[in-house]
Design a protein around this motif. Structure first.
Motif, PDB file in Angstrom:
ATOM      1  N   LEU B   6      78.200  53.675  80.852  1.00  0.00           N
ATOM      2  CA  LEU B   6      77.359  53.849  82.040  1.00  0.00           C
ATOM      3  C   LEU B   6      76.525  52.598  82.301  1.00  0.00           C
ATOM      4  CD1 LEU B   6      76.189  55.670  84.297  1.00  0.00           C
ATOM      5  CD2 LEU B   6      74.471  56.429  82.651  1.00  0.00           C
ATOM      6  N   LEU B   7      75.963  52.034  81.215  1.00  0.00           N
ATOM      7  CA  LEU B   7      75.169  50.811  81.388  1.00  0.00           C
ATOM      8  C   LEU B   7      76.035  49.691  81.956  1.00  0.00           C
ATOM      9  CD1 LEU B   7      73.073  50.973  78.089  1.00  0.00           C
ATOM     10  CD2 LEU B   7      72.333  51.556  80.403  1.00  0.00           C
ATOM     11  N   LEU B   8      77.260  49.629  81.498  1.00  0.00           N
ATOM     12  CA  LEU B   8      78.175  48.602  81.991  1.00  0.00           C
ATOM     13  C   LEU B   8      78.426  48.778  83.499  1.00  0.00           C
ATOM     14  CD1 LEU B   8      80.302  46.342  81.643  1.00  0.00           C
ATOM     15  CD2 LEU B   8      81.897  48.077  80.825  1.00  0.00           C
ATOM     16  N   MET B  95      84.921  46.976  93.739  1.00  0.00           N
ATOM     17  CA  MET B  95      84.657  47.809  92.573  1.00  0.00           C
ATOM     18  C   MET B  95      85.954  48.392  92.016  1.00  0.00           C
ATOM     19  SD  MET B  95      81.986  50.834  91.826  1.00  0.00           S
ATOM     20  CE  MET B  95      80.820  49.733  91.052  1.00  0.00           C
ATOM     21  N   MET B  96      86.889  48.687  92.891  1.00  0.00           N
ATOM     22  CA  MET B  96      88.176  49.224  92.443  1.00  0.00           C
ATOM     23  C   MET B  96      88.869  48.256  91.486  1.00  0.00           C
ATOM     24  SD  MET B  96      90.413  51.617  92.488  1.00  0.00           S
ATOM     25  CE  MET B  96      90.338  52.774  93.858  1.00  0.00           C
ATOM     26  N   ARG B  97      88.855  46.982  91.847  1.00  0.00           N
ATOM     27  CA  ARG B  97      89.519  45.989  91.002  1.00  0.00           C
ATOM     28  C   ARG B  97      88.856  45.946  89.622  1.00  0.00           C
ATOM     29  NH1 ARG B  97      89.629  40.388  93.753  1.00  0.00           N
ATOM     30  NH2 ARG B  97      87.504  40.450  93.014  1.00  0.00           N
ATOM     31  N   ALA B 101      90.386  47.536  85.883  1.00  0.00           N
ATOM     32  CA  ALA B 101      90.524  46.652  84.726  1.00  0.00           C
ATOM     33  C   ALA B 101      89.756  47.190  83.519  1.00  0.00           C
ATOM     34  CB  ALA B 101      90.029  45.251  85.085  1.00  0.00           C
ATOM     35  N   THR B 102      88.617  47.835  83.782  1.00  0.00           N
ATOM     36  CA  THR B 102      87.776  48.249  82.659  1.00  0.00           C
ATOM     37  C   THR B 102      88.039  49.682  82.210  1.00  0.00           C
ATOM     38  OG1 THR B 102      86.092  48.538  84.353  1.00  0.00           O
ATOM     39  CG2 THR B 102      85.834  46.673  82.912  1.00  0.00           C
ATOM     40  N   PHE B 103      88.257  50.593  83.181  1.00  0.00           N
ATOM     41  CA  PHE B 103      88.481  52.012  82.832  1.00  0.00           C
ATOM     42  C   PHE B 103      89.727  52.523  83.552  1.00  0.00           C
ATOM     43  CE2 PHE B 103      83.822  51.320  82.786  1.00  0.00           C
ATOM     44  CZ  PHE B 103      83.591  51.547  81.431  1.00  0.00           C
ATOM     45  N   GLY B 126      82.210  56.748  91.814  1.00  0.00           N
ATOM     46  CA  GLY B 126      82.290  58.074  91.205  1.00  0.00           C
ATOM     47  C   GLY B 126      83.569  58.246  90.401  1.00  0.00           C
ATOM     48  N   LEU B 127      84.658  57.703  90.936  1.00  0.00           N
ATOM     49  CA  LEU B 127      85.935  57.815  90.233  1.00  0.00           C
ATOM     50  C   LEU B 127      85.948  56.938  88.976  1.00  0.00           C
ATOM     51  CD1 LEU B 127      88.249  59.635  90.980  1.00  0.00           C
ATOM     52  CD2 LEU B 127      89.357  57.726  92.160  1.00  0.00           C
ATOM     53  N   ALA B 128      85.291  55.796  89.055  1.00  0.00           N
ATOM     54  CA  ALA B 128      85.182  54.918  87.875  1.00  0.00           C
ATOM     55  C   ALA B 128      84.383  55.618  86.779  1.00  0.00           C
ATOM     56  CB  ALA B 128      84.523  53.593  88.269  1.00  0.00           C
TER      57      ALA B 128
END
Lengths: 284, 224
Positions: B6-8, B95-97, B101-103, B126-128
């Motif tokens: 979450l912090l990330l 943000m999608m990109r 990559a992260t989640f 929200g989806l991330a």
């Protein structure tokens, strides 16, 4: 408060003994009013007729003379409303191919009344296929210590047309505004077109700050929906700064519609901006 | 999953493009509506309770598993000016990109395929959050915080304010930020029974008008 109790007494005869159909919830005060006025317009192949014109409570409906095929209804305030605790509703439908204009004869003044409980004022507008509905009321004024929750629920068929103007005046001259909460929800062809919720006057947080009204006391919108607006349009900015009032007229995403949003220091400046926005919207 | 996730996601250094946007404060500074720390706080409070509540509700509903495409339409209906819709979609694309990559998740891939020009940013956020295994409440917190963190940081640069004052301002707003996030998460929980109308649609006329004014400027420091 004597003035409040006098007001309450003077309103007593209007308190309906039998509540209007569909309103079962209890009122905030024994003297509060619950009323639902209804207008239904149909097209008979030649002109628009009004098979239902039901006045109720503070809403006295009067058919007005028109030329052409449209019908025109004026709403005349039959008592002081809305006051705290009142439950008011207007149900307006233009059926297939009907053309209906609805106005109010005077500004609607929200006052405190015998209780600080919120009054509700629900306006339901429906335009069926090829119908044209114009809702152009006089401004709504939020007087000191009033508490009003207004909702607009608008349902539009794909081929219908709508012109809606909404003006909110926060406080009478040199008066603090009451608490005015409004929500407008518009569906076009079953899809959400516009959903907005605003809250002005204490205790709404931040309402008078630089992100929301920044000292302006008149705020309004003009919504134009028509099939031919389904073309790309650039937004129109009215006035450069923000101090003397400003507005934007821009297309919505969910249907063939333009929305003007305006803020101004005075009611007349607001009306000027919305009139100018309407001229742009109609391509004049 | 972990709190660090979450912090990330909420970190201004997460490469999602947020630093290029002022959240309307650049226009407010130009109009002299925001000129010091007090007026900045009033601006942030107003934005938190309007845009902040609305975006937090959308983010929370997405994190709760509501259909992202319907929420994207709901976001459009809550964004009446094209300038802000364009910004929301551009930020959503960025943000999608970063999120994929992260989640990485199948849900993110599907939304990216269905909205190649970008979905509204709070939907992607929200989806991330959901892909990271976090809760709707946490999605609402990240979205609400961002609506005040962005303008506060931008105003420091625009007005040469003391960054310590800006941090203090954000700390003062933290209780209100939490309350807005909680209200948004509550609303998102009601979508299952009441439909999308349960989601907040709090709006501000000046943020809409000045966003279009700002988009028409030829020279500006921030993209919005």
């Amino acid at each position: 408060m004597s003035s409040a109790s006098q007001l309450a007494e003077s309103r007593a005869p209007f308190d309906p003994a039998a509540p209007a159909a569909g309103t079962e919830e209890t009122c905030g005060h024994p003297n509060s009013v619950r009323a639902t006025a209804r207008i239904r317009a149909t097209y008979n192949g030649r002109v628009t007729t009004l098979p239902q014109l039901r006045s109720d409570g503070p809403f006295h409906l009067r058919r007005m003379r028109t030329s052409g095929k449209a019908a025109r209804v004026g709403i005349i305030g039959a008592m002081s409303a809305p006051l705290g605790g009142d439950r008011l509703a207007l149900d307006i439908t233009a059926e297939d191919r009907a053309e209906l204009d609805v106005t109010t004869a005077a500004a609607t003044l929200a006052l405190r009344g015998p209780t600080t409980a919120p009054a509700t004022y629900d306006v339901r507008l429906t335009a069926e296929e090829h119908a044209r509905l114009r809702w152009l009321p006089q401004p709504l004024i939020s007087a000191a210590d009033s508490n009003l929750h207004q909702t607009y629920t608008v349902k539009l068929a794909a081929s219908s047309r709508l012109l809606l103007r909404e003006e909110q005046i926060l406080g009478r001259a040199n008066e603090k505004p009451g608490h005015l909460v409004s929500r407008i929800r518009v569906h076009h062809a079953g899809r959400p077109l516009l959903d907005q919720h605003t809250a002005y006057g204490d205790p709404a947080p931040g309402w008078d700050g630089p992100a929301i009204l920044h000292g302006h006391r008149a705020v309004g919108q003009l919504l134009v929906v028509a099939p031919e607006l389904d073309v790309r349009r650039a937004p129109v900015l009215l006035r450069e700064g923000t101090k003397d009032g400003c507005a934007v007229l821009a297309p919505l995403a969910g249907g063939p519609a333009l929305l003007a949003t305006a803020v101004a220091p005075t009611p007349s400046a607001l009306r000027e901006l919305l009139d100018e926005a309407l001229r742009h919207a109609l391509g004049e | 999953m972990s709190r660090a996730a979450l912090l990330l996601l909420a970190d201004g250094r997460f490469p999602a493009g947020g630093h290029a946007h002022s959240g309307g404060v650049e226009a407010a500074v130009a109009h002299k509506a925001v000129h010091d720390i007090e007026t900045l706080e009033a601006f942030c409070r107003g934005r938190l309770h309007t845009t902040g509540l609305t975006t937090a509700g959308l983010a929370a509903a997405t994190a709760a598993g509501c259909d992202p495409l319907m929420l994207d339409d709901a976001a459009d209906a809550r964004t009446p000016v094209p300038a802000l819709r364009a910004v929301a979609r551009r930020l959503g694309r960025q943000m999608m990109r970063a999120a994929r990559a992260t989640f990485p998740s199948a849900e993110l891939d599907r939304l990216a395929a269905e909205r190649p020009q970008g979905a509204h940013q709070p939907i992607v956020q929200g989806l991330a959050v959901r892909s990271a295994g976090l809760t709707p409440q946490e999605a609402a917190s990240a979205a609400a915080y961002e609506t005040v963190g962005g303008p506060a940081t931008a105003a420091v640069r625009l007005l040469s304010l003391d960054p310590l004052d800006a941090s203090r301002l954000l700390a003062r707003l933290s209780t209100e930020t939490d309350a807005v996030a909680a209200a948004a998460a509550d609303a998102a929980a009601r979508v299952a029974t009441e439909g999308l109308d349960a989601l907040p649609s709090a709006s501000s006329p000046l943020l809409d008008i000045t966003a279009e004014q700002h988009a028409a400027w030829t020279v500006r420091l921030f993209a919005s």
